[in-house]
Scaffold this motif. Structure first.
Motif, short mmCIF file in Angstrom:
data_model
loop_
_atom_site.label_atom_id
_atom_site.label_comp_id
_atom_site.label_asym_id
_atom_site.label_seq_id
_atom_site.Cartn_x
_atom_site.Cartn_y
_atom_site.Cartn_z
N LEU A 58 11.13 4.75 4.20
CA LEU A 58 12.37 4.51 5.00
C LEU A 58 12.12 4.45 6.30
CD1 LEU A 58 14.74 6.52 3.01
CD2 LEU A 58 15.04 4.21 2.89
N GLU A 59 11.26 5.21 6.88
CA GLU A 59 11.40 5.23 8.33
C GLU A 59 10.19 4.25 8.97
OE1 GLU A 59 12.26 8.71 6.27
OE2 GLU A 59 10.37 7.86 6.07
N ASP A 60 9.25 3.78 7.99
CA ASP A 60 8.15 2.99 8.67
C ASP A 60 8.16 1.78 7.95
OD1 ASP A 60 6.90 4.59 10.93
OD2 ASP A 60 6.82 5.85 9.36
N GLY A 61 8.64 1.35 6.99
CA GLY A 61 8.59 0.11 6.23
C GLY A 61 7.34 -0.01 5.34
N VAL A 62 6.72 -1.02 5.17
CA VAL A 62 5.83 -1.33 4.32
C VAL A 62 4.35 -1.14 5.17
CG1 VAL A 62 4.59 -3.07 2.88
CG2 VAL A 62 7.02 -2.88 2.73
N SER A 63 3.57 -0.69 4.41
CA SER A 63 2.33 -0.52 5.20
C SER A 63 1.17 -0.78 4.14
CB SER A 63 2.20 1.19 5.52
OG SER A 63 2.11 1.96 4.70
N ASP A 64 -0.10 -0.83 4.87
CA ASP A 64 -1.54 -1.23 4.01
C ASP A 64 -2.35 -0.43 4.74
OD1 ASP A 64 -2.42 -2.94 1.87
OD2 ASP A 64 -3.77 -3.54 3.55
N TYR A 65 -3.62 -0.21 4.11
CA TYR A 65 -4.88 0.55 4.03
C TYR A 65 -5.75 -0.29 5.15
CZ TYR A 65 -2.99 3.94 0.56
OH TYR A 65 -2.42 4.77 0.11
N HIS A 66 -5.74 -1.74 4.99
CA HIS A 66 -6.59 -2.40 5.48
C HIS A 66 -5.95 -3.25 6.59
CE1 HIS A 66 -9.32 -1.20 2.21
NE2 HIS A 66 -8.58 -1.21 1.50
N VAL A 67 -6.47 -3.27 7.74
CA VAL A 67 -6.04 -3.88 9.11
C VAL A 67 -5.83 -5.42 8.81
CG1 VAL A 67 -6.27 -4.35 11.37
CG2 VAL A 67 -6.69 -1.95 10.61
N GLU A 68 -7.30 -5.90 8.15
CA GLU A 68 -7.26 -7.52 8.32
C GLU A 68 -6.53 -7.78 7.24
OE1 GLU A 68 -11.62 -7.83 7.75
OE2 GLU A 68 -11.77 -8.26 9.90
N GLU A 69 -6.39 -7.22 5.81
CA GLU A 69 -5.41 -7.72 4.84
C GLU A 69 -3.91 -7.59 5.18
OE1 GLU A 69 -6.77 -5.47 1.46
OE2 GLU A 69 -8.76 -6.54 1.32
N GLY A 122 0.83 -1.11 -0.06
CA GLY A 122 -0.01 -0.09 0.33
C GLY A 122 0.84 1.22 0.00
N GLY A 123 1.90 1.12 0.91
CA GLY A 123 2.93 2.43 0.92
C GLY A 123 4.27 1.80 1.32
#
Length: 257
Positions: free
Chosen positions: A178-189, A174-175
């Motif tokens: 460098l600071e926070d690594g890999v992220s996503d918009y949906h908690v369950e996914e 999702g995004g």
């Protein structure tokens, strides 16, 4: 061209593509990098966009992902080439977990020439894409089905994924920062994606250039948890040098001439 006219064009490009690049805007307007930066600063201060490395993205909230219908046509050529390059990393006979997503779907399309693959996925469209290949085995995770993406998530999906050990996981993003690594918009996914990472010997992330500098709602993993990152020719090489400090292998696919 007046600043107001440039601002309107920038917003139109953002509305269409979800991202703008400083270099592209310099060429479009025939102006200096300082002028483009001032334009982006102004629009960010007005709440119209959010600046990222090398450009800007829409200023949507951390929990708001663009609709699937928008994402499936955005940066399509980049995603296709990422899919082809990623498929080159897969050996005949391997067992894969393939995450949901528009870029991972392009990977799936490029796997059809492989032999005797076993695929586990939580994406209905990826399962449909691969189930017709004669010597493939396809396992589709159950769970709560989300419209648009046609993906399953939740505790049922996570329990299913825990039953497998795989050679490689191919995950969407999702995004990534460098600071926070890999992220996503949906908690369950995001939870399902973490289990995919845990159950695999090697993790391959497929990331088009628009995802860099974007921080979504839920953290998925650190950069060090990614073994291979495959991206496209639009991603700034100076930025990738910084990511190489944390990710073992970064591969940039070439643009077709």
């Amino acid at each position: 061209m007046l600043a107001q006219e440039r601002h309107q064009i920038i917003l139109e490009l953002l509305n269409k593509n979800g991202v703008v690049r400083v270099q592209d805007l310099m060429a479009t307007f025939n102006v200096s990098i300082e002028t483009v930066r001032r334009d982006l600063d102004y629009l960010e201060n007005q709440g119209f966009l959010r600046k990222v490395y090398g450009g800007a993205v829409t200023s949507g909230k951390l929990s708001e992902e663009p609709s699937y219908s928008v994402r499936e046509i955005a940066h399509l050529e980049e995603k296709r080439q990422i899919g082809i390059k990623c498929a080159e990393l897969i050996e005949d006979g391997e067992t894969l977990i393939i995450d949901l997503g528009t870029t991972t779907l392009e990977v799936a399309k490029s796997l059809k020439r492989k032999k005797k693959l076993t695929i586990i996925t939580n994406a209905v469209n990826i399962a449909q894409e691969l189930v017709s290949v004669k010597d493939f085995r396809v396992f589709l995770a159950g769970g709560r089905l989300r419209s648009g993406d046609l993906s399953c998530s939740g505790f049922l999906t996570q329990d299913f994924l825990r039953q497998f050990n795989v050679d490689k996981a191919i995950i969407g993003v999702g995004g990534i920062t460098l600071e926070d690594g890999v992220s996503d918009y949906h908690v369950e996914e995001a939870g399902a994606r973490r289990i995919m990472i845990e159950r695999s010997n090697k993790v391959i992330a497929v990331v088009d250039y628009s995802k860099f500098g974007v921080k979504a709602l839920t953290k998925v993993c650190d950069l060090k948890d990614i073994d291979v990152l495959v991206t496209d020719w639009n991603t700034d090489e100076n930025l990738l040098k910084k990511y190489r400090k944390y990710i073992k292998t970064i591969i940039t696919c070439d643009k077709l001439e």
